[in-house]
Design an enzyme around this catalytic site. Structure first.
Site, PDB file in Angstrom:
ATOM      1  N   TYR A  15     -48.529  50.461  30.192  1.00  0.00           N
ATOM      2  CA  TYR A  15     -47.602  49.989  31.238  1.00  0.00           C
ATOM      3  C   TYR A  15     -48.064  48.632  31.777  1.00  0.00           C
ATOM      4  O   TYR A  15     -47.265  47.692  31.908  1.00  0.00           O
ATOM      5  CB  TYR A  15     -47.549  51.032  32.353  1.00  0.00           C
ATOM      6  CG  TYR A  15     -46.813  50.597  33.589  1.00  0.00           C
ATOM      7  CD1 TYR A  15     -45.425  50.715  33.677  1.00  0.00           C
ATOM      8  CD2 TYR A  15     -47.511  50.069  34.695  1.00  0.00           C
ATOM      9  CE1 TYR A  15     -44.757  50.317  34.828  1.00  0.00           C
ATOM     10  CE2 TYR A  15     -46.840  49.676  35.838  1.00  0.00           C
ATOM     11  CZ  TYR A  15     -45.468  49.800  35.908  1.00  0.00           C
ATOM     12  OH  TYR A  15     -44.809  49.399  37.039  1.00  0.00           O
ATOM     13  N   SER A  53     -45.430  43.920  37.975  1.00  0.00           N
ATOM     14  CA  SER A  53     -46.296  44.822  38.740  1.00  0.00           C
ATOM     15  C   SER A  53     -47.657  44.170  38.924  1.00  0.00           C
ATOM     16  O   SER A  53     -48.097  43.383  38.070  1.00  0.00           O
ATOM     17  CB  SER A  53     -46.481  46.142  37.980  1.00  0.00           C
ATOM     18  OG  SER A  53     -47.486  46.920  38.603  1.00  0.00           O
TER      19      SER A  53
HETATM   20  P1  NAP Z   1     -38.031  54.607  39.753  1.00  0.00           P
HETATM   21  O1  NAP Z   1     -37.844  55.069  41.160  1.00  0.00           O
HETATM   22  O2  NAP Z   1     -38.611  55.555  38.745  1.00  0.00           O
HETATM   23  O3  NAP Z   1     -36.627  54.050  39.227  1.00  0.00           O
HETATM   24  C1  NAP Z   1     -36.544  53.532  37.931  1.00  0.00           C
HETATM   25  C2  NAP Z   1     -35.136  53.041  37.706  1.00  0.00           C
HETATM   26  O4  NAP Z   1     -35.059  52.487  36.381  1.00  0.00           O
HETATM   27  C3  NAP Z   1     -34.114  54.165  37.756  1.00  0.00           C
HETATM   28  O5  NAP Z   1     -32.974  53.673  38.425  1.00  0.00           O
HETATM   29  C4  NAP Z   1     -33.799  54.438  36.278  1.00  0.00           C
HETATM   30  O6  NAP Z   1     -32.486  54.862  36.061  1.00  0.00           O
HETATM   31  C5  NAP Z   1     -33.955  53.041  35.714  1.00  0.00           C
HETATM   32  N1  NAP Z   1     -34.175  53.004  34.266  1.00  0.00           N
HETATM   33  C6  NAP Z   1     -35.269  53.362  33.561  1.00  0.00           C
HETATM   34  N2  NAP Z   1     -35.089  53.134  32.252  1.00  0.00           N
HETATM   35  C7  NAP Z   1     -33.843  52.616  32.120  1.00  0.00           C
HETATM   36  C8  NAP Z   1     -33.080  52.145  31.025  1.00  0.00           C
HETATM   37  N3  NAP Z   1     -33.567  52.169  29.774  1.00  0.00           N
HETATM   38  N4  NAP Z   1     -31.839  51.679  31.243  1.00  0.00           N
HETATM   39  C9  NAP Z   1     -31.336  51.622  32.516  1.00  0.00           C
HETATM   40  N5  NAP Z   1     -32.009  52.029  33.597  1.00  0.00           N
HETATM   41  C10 NAP Z   1     -33.254  52.526  33.396  1.00  0.00           C
HETATM   42  O7  NAP Z   1     -38.948  53.316  39.704  1.00  0.00           O
HETATM   43  P2  NAP Z   1     -39.328  52.187  40.790  1.00  0.00           P
HETATM   44  O8  NAP Z   1     -40.650  52.529  41.317  1.00  0.00           O
HETATM   45  O9  NAP Z   1     -38.195  51.918  41.694  1.00  0.00           O
HETATM   46  O10 NAP Z   1     -39.556  50.960  39.791  1.00  0.00           O
HETATM   47  C11 NAP Z   1     -38.666  49.890  39.654  1.00  0.00           C
HETATM   48  C12 NAP Z   1     -39.419  48.744  38.987  1.00  0.00           C
HETATM   49  O11 NAP Z   1     -40.537  48.386  39.809  1.00  0.00           O
HETATM   50  C13 NAP Z   1     -39.995  49.114  37.621  1.00  0.00           C
HETATM   51  O12 NAP Z   1     -39.886  48.022  36.742  1.00  0.00           O
HETATM   52  C14 NAP Z   1     -41.449  49.407  37.917  1.00  0.00           C
HETATM   53  O13 NAP Z   1     -42.275  49.208  36.810  1.00  0.00           O
HETATM   54  C15 NAP Z   1     -41.709  48.393  39.021  1.00  0.00           C
HETATM   55  N6  NAP Z   1     -42.875  48.714  39.860  1.00  0.00           N
HETATM   56  C16 NAP Z   1     -42.901  49.830  40.636  1.00  0.00           C
HETATM   57  C17 NAP Z   1     -44.024  50.082  41.403  1.00  0.00           C
HETATM   58  C18 NAP Z   1     -44.141  51.283  42.303  1.00  0.00           C
HETATM   59  O14 NAP Z   1     -45.239  51.542  42.822  1.00  0.00           O
HETATM   60  N7  NAP Z   1     -43.084  52.061  42.496  1.00  0.00           N
HETATM   61  C19 NAP Z   1     -45.107  49.209  41.365  1.00  0.00           C
HETATM   62  C20 NAP Z   1     -45.035  48.085  40.561  1.00  0.00           C
HETATM   63  C21 NAP Z   1     -43.909  47.850  39.822  1.00  0.00           C
HETATM   64  P3  NAP Z   1     -32.039  56.421  35.975  1.00  0.00           P
HETATM   65  O15 NAP Z   1     -32.741  57.149  37.076  1.00  0.00           O
HETATM   66  O16 NAP Z   1     -30.554  56.319  36.163  1.00  0.00           O
HETATM   67  O17 NAP Z   1     -32.401  56.909  34.615  1.00  0.00           O
END
Ligand code: NAP
Length: 248
Positions: free
Chosen positions: A157, A143
């Protein structure tokens, strides 16, 4: 031979977009999930409807035995993994460091950092030429928070993503001569559900004006960077990062 890609946390958000794009590019896709069973199966059904191969596997990627079982199932159902996307991640409610307890900090580190170690370990044992593998690619979803520190929101985080970046740098060098490339993607503010889990579903729109491009990003725009790093087009690229953050 069809390449196999594992996307941890592939049920929603950036992981789901990556699963869809990877399928379009010809990969057999493993959609890992933890709680969102219905969403994971919907992604798989969408991919299957296009005549492409995908399976959903439930596993908590922060638990060692669950990760070992996940990789064994993939071996049995699709064959050895060629690409690992360490995408699963969480954040918790916005607060200052002086309000955080140890349990919360451990949950963040376990979900965001330990998971990368555990999944990469199993992947390396299959990909590395040292173990008779044919090489592969690992992409860690970090991130921009690793650079900004996320003050007053979630420094825990941000620190976990800083650890993911150090992990990327070290691991890339460790396995570079064994046919494995390791890179990171650092998204900025992306429209996904993760912000609701931080207590502010509208966070991206609140912060939009601080982004040089004056807009939030979409999961599909992060998927493009991830899938490129996985591809042969990135064959000489390792130990580096793509900041997909609208110029931030
Ligand atoms: P999200 O929509 O909340 O989705 C998170 C995903 O991670 C879900 O599929 C969830 O599965 C899965 N997950 C969480 N803990 C888990 C575990 N212990 N084992 C297996 N699966 C797990 O998040 P997102 O925004 O797409 O984020 C994806 C990645 O991008 C993350 O690493 C996040 O830190 C990074 N990121 C996001 C942003 C942003 O603005 N969105 C910015 C920077 C970085 P379930 O729903 O099945 O539980």
């Amino acid at each position: 031979m069809q390449k196999v890609i594992l996307i941890t946390g592939g049920s929603r958000g950036i992981g789901a977009a990556t699963a869809m794009l990877a399928a379009e590019k010809g990969y057999a896709v493993v959609v890992n999930y933890l709680r969102s069973e219905e969403a994971a199966h919907e992604i798989v059904n969408n991919i299957n409807k296009q005549g492409r191969k995908a399976i959903a596997i439930r596993a908590d990627v922060s638990v060692e035995n669950a990760v070992i079982d996940l990789f064994k199932r993939i071996d049995a159902e699709l064959g050895s993994v060629d690409v690992l996307v360490n995408n699963a991640g969480i954040l918790e409610t916005q607060m200052r460091v002086d309000e955080m307890d140890a349990a919360r900090i451990n949950r963040i580190m376990t979900a965001n950092v330990l998971s990368c170690f555990l999944c990469s370990k199993e992947a390396i044992r299959r990909m590395s030429t040292k173990y008779g593998g044919r090489g592969g690619s690992i992409i860690n979803v970090s991130s921009v928070a690793a650079r900004t520190g996320s003050p007053n929101e979630y420094v825990d985080y941000a620190a976990s993503k800083g650890a993911v970046d150090s992990f990327t740098l070290g691991l890339a060098k460790e396995v570079a001569a064994e046919g494995i490339r390791v890179n990171g993607v650092r998204p900025g503010f992306i429209y996904t559900d993760i912000h609701a889990s931080g207590g502010e579903p509208g966070r991206v729109d609140r912060l939009r004006d601080s982004i040089p491009m004056k807009r939030g990003g979409y999961p599909s725009e992060i998927a493009e960077a991830i899938v490129w790093l996985a591809s042969e087009g990135a064959s000489y690229t390792s130990g580096t990062f793509i900041d997909a953050a609208g110029g931030r």
